[in-house]
Design an enzyme around this catalytic site. Structure first.
Site, PDB file in Angstrom:
ATOM      1  N   GLU A  12     -12.320   2.238   3.893  1.00 26.08           N
ATOM      2  CA  GLU A  12     -11.096   2.533   4.974  1.00 26.08           C
ATOM      3  C   GLU A  12     -10.952   3.839   4.959  1.00 26.08           C
ATOM      4  O   GLU A  12     -10.251   4.880   4.807  1.00 26.08           O
ATOM      5  CB  GLU A  12      -9.866   2.718   4.557  1.00 26.08           C
ATOM      6  CG  GLU A  12      -9.214   2.286   5.364  1.00 26.08           C
ATOM      7  CD  GLU A  12      -7.257   2.098   5.364  1.00 26.08           C
ATOM      8  OE1 GLU A  12      -6.640   1.257   6.183  1.00 26.08           O
ATOM      9  OE2 GLU A  12      -6.479   2.293   4.632  1.00 26.08           O
ATOM     10  N   GLU A  71       0.689  -1.498   0.246  1.00 34.49           N
ATOM     11  CA  GLU A  71       0.338  -0.103   0.275  1.00 34.49           C
ATOM     12  C   GLU A  71       0.285   1.202  -0.260  1.00 34.49           C
ATOM     13  O   GLU A  71       1.432   1.784   0.874  1.00 34.49           O
ATOM     14  CB  GLU A  71      -1.188  -0.268   1.143  1.00 34.49           C
ATOM     15  CG  GLU A  71      -1.830   1.414   1.210  1.00 34.49           C
ATOM     16  CD  GLU A  71      -3.159   1.354   2.522  1.00 34.49           C
ATOM     17  OE1 GLU A  71      -3.745   1.445   2.032  1.00 34.49           O
ATOM     18  OE2 GLU A  71      -2.766   0.616   3.378  1.00 34.49           O
TER      19      GLU A  71
END
Length: 308
Positions: free
Chosen positions: A283, A188
C-alpha cells in the site's frame, strides 16, 4: 604472420575473452541477481490496481497477469467493494486460475473518515452492520479472507473509555457477521490525522482482546506504525497474537522498500522466521514514474526479499 590469419586469431581471442568475462561476471553475481525474473517471492507481497499500469496495461485484469509474471502471488484492492459484481467475478476467477491470494478490501461505510463508531450512535452502527453483510458477498466472489475496518474519528465529547466501549460493541456485531464465513476484519491504526480513533497497534490489540473473536484482528501497516510509534519489530512481537495482516510502505514518502529509513529486509526476515504466511499489502506509491519506476519497484522487492 599473414594479415588474414592475424585478424582471425585476434577475433577468436577477443571472443574468448568476452565469453570468459561473461562467465566470470555471472559467477560473481549474488544469489538474488541469479534468481530468474518471475520466480515467486519468499513472501506474499500484494500489489494493487495502477501499480503496474505502464507495464501491464490500464485494465486491472491485465495488470494482475503481469504481476503474476513478475513473481507476485497476491493482490489487494481497497475499492473492491465498489466494483460491479461482474468485475468482481472476473477478478476472482483470474486469481483462482493463477493460484493467487486475494488480500484486503475496505469495509467502506462512507463514515470511515469522520466521527462514527466511537460516538455510539445507532445510525453509524447500522451502516457498519449493513456494509459488513455486503462485504461477505464480495468476499465470496473474489475468495477474500480479510477486510479492512477503520472505526472513524474520536468523539471528543465523550470519555475515552466510553468511546472504546462503543467501538468494541460495533465490532462485536461485525464479527458475528464474519465468523460463520471464516472472514476476518482487520483493524487498521493509521497516521493520516490525529483525529483517528485507532492510532497504535497496542490500542488495536486491546480492542481485539475485548471483541474476543477470531474475526477481529489487527492490520499492522508498517508505514503508519513507523510514523506513529516506531519500535517496529518489538511491537510486532508484543501484538503478534492479534496480527492477521501486514502492509508495507517506506517512510518518509510512502514508497517502495529502500526509498526511506525502514530496514525492510530485516523486517521481512523477522516475519519469515516467525512463520508468517499471510499477505503483505504493497500500500504505497512508486518512487519513479512510468515503466522505469515499475521495474525499479520490482528490483526493490527482489532486494528486500533476499533475506534467506
Amino acid at each position: 604472420m599473414k594479415r588474414r590469419k592475424f585478424l582471425q586469431q585476434g577475433a577468436l581471442a577477443s571472443l574468448s575473452a568476452l565469453t570468459l568475462g561473461g562467465l566470470s561476471t555471472n559467477a560473481s553475481a549474488t544469489p538474488n541477481e541469479k534468481k530468474a525474473a518471475g520466480q515467486p517471492f519468499n513472501m506474499l507481497y500484494a500489489p494493487h490496481d495502477g501499480m503496474f499500469k505502464n507495464s501491464g496495461g490500464d485494465n486491472f485484469l491485465d495488470q494482475i497477469k503481469y504481476m503474476h509474471d513478475q513473481g507476485f502471488r497476491a493482490i489487494e484492492d481497497n475499492g473492491m467493494l465498489g466494483r460491479d459484481t461482474a468485475m468482481q467475478d472476473k477478478i476472482g476467477s483470474l486469481l483462482a486460475q493463477k493460484n493467487m491470494t486475494m488480500g484486503v478490501f475496505v469495509v467502506d461505510t462512507g463514515n470511515n473518515w469522520k466521527t462514527s463508531l466511537a460516538s455510539g450512535k445507532q445510525e453509524f452502527k447500522d451502516a457498519f452492520i449493513k456494509t459488513c453483510k455486503q462485504s461477505v458477498e464480495t468476499a465470496k466472489r473474489v475468495n477474500a479472507k480479510w477486510a479492512t475496518v477503520v472505526p472513524g474519528f474520536y468523539d471528543r465529547s465523550l470519555p475515552m473509555g466510553i468511546q472504546t466501549a462503543h467501538v468494541v460493541d460495533a465490532l462485536r456485531r461485525g464479527a458475528e457477521i464474519f465468523e460463520p464465513h471464516g472472514l476476518v476484519m482487520v483493524l487498521e491504526p493509521l497516521s493520516d490525522t490525529p483525529d483517528l480513533f485507532l492510532r497504535t497497534a497496542e490500542q488495536s490489540f486491546e480492542v481485539c482482546k475485548a471483541v474476543n473473536s477470531p474475526s477481529c484482528k489487527i492490520l499492522y501497516d508498517i508505514y503508519h506504525m513507523q510514523r506513529n510509534t516506531g519500535h517496529l519489530i518489538p511491537t510486532i512481537d508484543m501484538c503478534w497474537d492479534e496480527i492477521a495482516y501486514i502492509q508495507i510502505g517506506d517512510n518518509p514518502g510512502r514508497k517502495e522498500p529502500g526509498t526511506g529509513e525502514i530496514n525492510y529486509k530485516n523486517i521481512f526476515k523477522h516475519l519469515h522466521q516467525k512463520g508468517y504466511k499471510g499477505v503483505l499489502g504493497m500500500e504505497h506509491g512508486n518512487s519513479i514514474k512510468g515503466a522505469e519506476g515499475e521495474a525499479a519497484l520490482i528490483k526493490a522487492y527482489r532486494d528486500a526479499d533476499n533475506f534467506l
